[in-house]
Scaffold this active site. Structure first.
Site, PDB file in Angstrom:
ATOM      1  N   HIS A 140      -2.285   5.583  -8.123  1.00  0.00           N
ATOM      2  CA  HIS A 140      -0.647   5.514  -7.182  1.00  0.00           C
ATOM      3  C   HIS A 140       0.224   6.624  -7.499  1.00  0.00           C
ATOM      4  CE1 HIS A 140      -2.709   1.729  -5.368  1.00  0.00           C
ATOM      5  NE2 HIS A 140      -3.228   2.618  -4.417  1.00  0.00           N
TER       6      HIS A 140
ATOM      7  N   LYS B 254      -6.743  -7.353   4.252  1.00  0.00           N
ATOM      8  CA  LYS B 254      -6.981  -7.167   3.266  1.00  0.00           C
ATOM      9  C   LYS B 254      -6.324  -8.921   2.492  1.00  0.00           C
ATOM     10  CE  LYS B 254      -7.083  -2.706   0.873  1.00  0.00           C
ATOM     11  NZ  LYS B 254      -6.049  -1.964   0.245  1.00  0.00           N
TER      12      LYS B 254
ATOM     13  N   ARG C  64      -8.845   9.948  -1.377  1.00  0.00           N
ATOM     14  CA  ARG C  64     -10.484  10.296  -2.604  1.00  0.00           C
ATOM     15  C   ARG C  64     -11.277  10.924  -1.794  1.00  0.00           C
ATOM     16  NH1 ARG C  64      -8.799   4.423  -3.994  1.00  0.00           N
ATOM     17  NH2 ARG C  64      -9.392   4.583  -1.489  1.00  0.00           N
TER      18      ARG C  64
ATOM     19  N   SER D 299      -7.186   0.020  -6.687  1.00  0.00           N
ATOM     20  CA  SER D 299      -7.005  -1.236  -7.114  1.00  0.00           C
ATOM     21  C   SER D 299      -8.287  -1.802  -6.722  1.00  0.00           C
ATOM     22  CB  SER D 299      -5.741  -1.520  -5.785  1.00  0.00           C
ATOM     23  OG  SER D 299      -4.457  -1.277  -6.176  1.00  0.00           O
TER      24      SER D 299
HETATM   25  O1  PNS Z   1      -3.460   0.481   0.683  1.00  0.00           O
HETATM   26  P1  PNS Z   1      -4.250   0.197   1.710  1.00  0.00           P
HETATM   27  O2  PNS Z   1      -4.606  -1.272   1.846  1.00  0.00           O
HETATM   28  O3  PNS Z   1      -4.710   1.185   2.025  1.00  0.00           O
HETATM   29  O4  PNS Z   1      -2.288   0.806   3.015  1.00  0.00           O
HETATM   30  C1  PNS Z   1      -2.712   0.015   4.420  1.00  0.00           C
HETATM   31  C2  PNS Z   1      -1.382  -0.240   4.874  1.00  0.00           C
HETATM   32  C3  PNS Z   1      -0.863  -1.016   3.850  1.00  0.00           C
HETATM   33  C4  PNS Z   1      -0.751   0.941   4.896  1.00  0.00           C
HETATM   34  C5  PNS Z   1      -1.296  -0.639   6.205  1.00  0.00           C
HETATM   35  O5  PNS Z   1      -2.569  -1.513   6.980  1.00  0.00           O
HETATM   36  C6  PNS Z   1      -0.162  -0.604   7.669  1.00  0.00           C
HETATM   37  O6  PNS Z   1       0.412   0.534   7.386  1.00  0.00           O
HETATM   38  N1  PNS Z   1       0.138  -1.289   7.889  1.00  0.00           N
HETATM   39  C7  PNS Z   1       1.151  -2.318   8.171  1.00  0.00           C
HETATM   40  C8  PNS Z   1       1.235  -1.456   9.727  1.00  0.00           C
HETATM   41  C9  PNS Z   1       0.828  -0.976  10.697  1.00  0.00           C
HETATM   42  O7  PNS Z   1       1.892  -0.075  10.636  1.00  0.00           O
HETATM   43  N2  PNS Z   1      -0.564   0.015  10.807  1.00  0.00           N
HETATM   44  C10 PNS Z   1      -1.182   1.033  10.909  1.00  0.00           C
HETATM   45  C11 PNS Z   1      -1.140   1.421  12.428  1.00  0.00           C
HETATM   46  S1  PNS Z   1      -2.177  -0.143  12.792  1.00  0.00           S
END
Ligand code: PNS
Length: 165
Positions: free
Chosen positions: A18, A42, A91, A129
């Protein structure tokens, strides 16, 4: 005009992968807002407060980076903060489908916000992570893959990591 990007994620916990994306992101944008959002898929090891502390400490030398949390849609947060872009790291192949899906959904929800992908440095191509947590849970050494405070926090959560045989 100030170019603002949002770098969203779970950051459970923040990794050197990150930080690599953040360091490269601030060369493109004037300001980067790192935001912890909810990923309903998650289960988390660290509380939002712990994740913020680890992010803030790891990013204290970057004045153009802010750390925040938000409970809602990423695109709503991005619009609130008047951001032009969402930054994500890519990645290996496995990320592609999920990232594509998310970027297209976000675009459908708010067309004016662009998703920008930066390719993770080769060193971090297989770092996540989740895999770091799994290794740490069973006593695997993850030094060098996470910032020092994260290593300390992982050692607190998993005593086996602090006292390897
Ligand atoms: O590190 P991650 O878990 O891959 O991040 C994913 C994250 C938190 C960016 C994604 O789940 C997110 O944006 N969550 C908030 C809700 C949202 O807007 N989802 C995307 C469109 S449905």
């Amino acid at each position: 005009m100030e170019r603002i990007a949002i770098y969203p994620g779970s950051f459970d916990p923040v990794t050197n992968g990150h930080l690599d994306i953040i360091e490269r992101g601030i060369q493109i944008f004037d300001k980067l807002i790192v935001v912890i959002l909810k990923n309903p898929k998650k289960q988390f090891l660290f509380s939002p407060e712990e994740r913020i502390e680890m992010l803030k400490t790891s990013l204290q030398d970057f004045p153009s980076v802010e750390v925040d949390t938000y409970d809602g849609l990423l695109v709503d947060y991005a619009a609130q903060r008047k951001a032009h872009a969402v930054l994500r790291g890519l990645r290996a192949l496995s990320d592609f489908e999920y990232e594509f899906q998310m970027a297209l959904m976000n675009r459908r929800l708010k067309r004016e916000i662009q998703t920008v992908f930066l390719m993770t440095g080769m060193r971090w191509i297989y770092t996540s992570s989740s895999i770091i947590k799994e290794a740490a849970m069973f006593g695997g050494d993850v030094e060098g893959m996470v910032p020092p405070l994260v290593l300390a926090r992982l050692r607190e959560k998993f005593p086996i990591l602090a006292n390897p045989n």
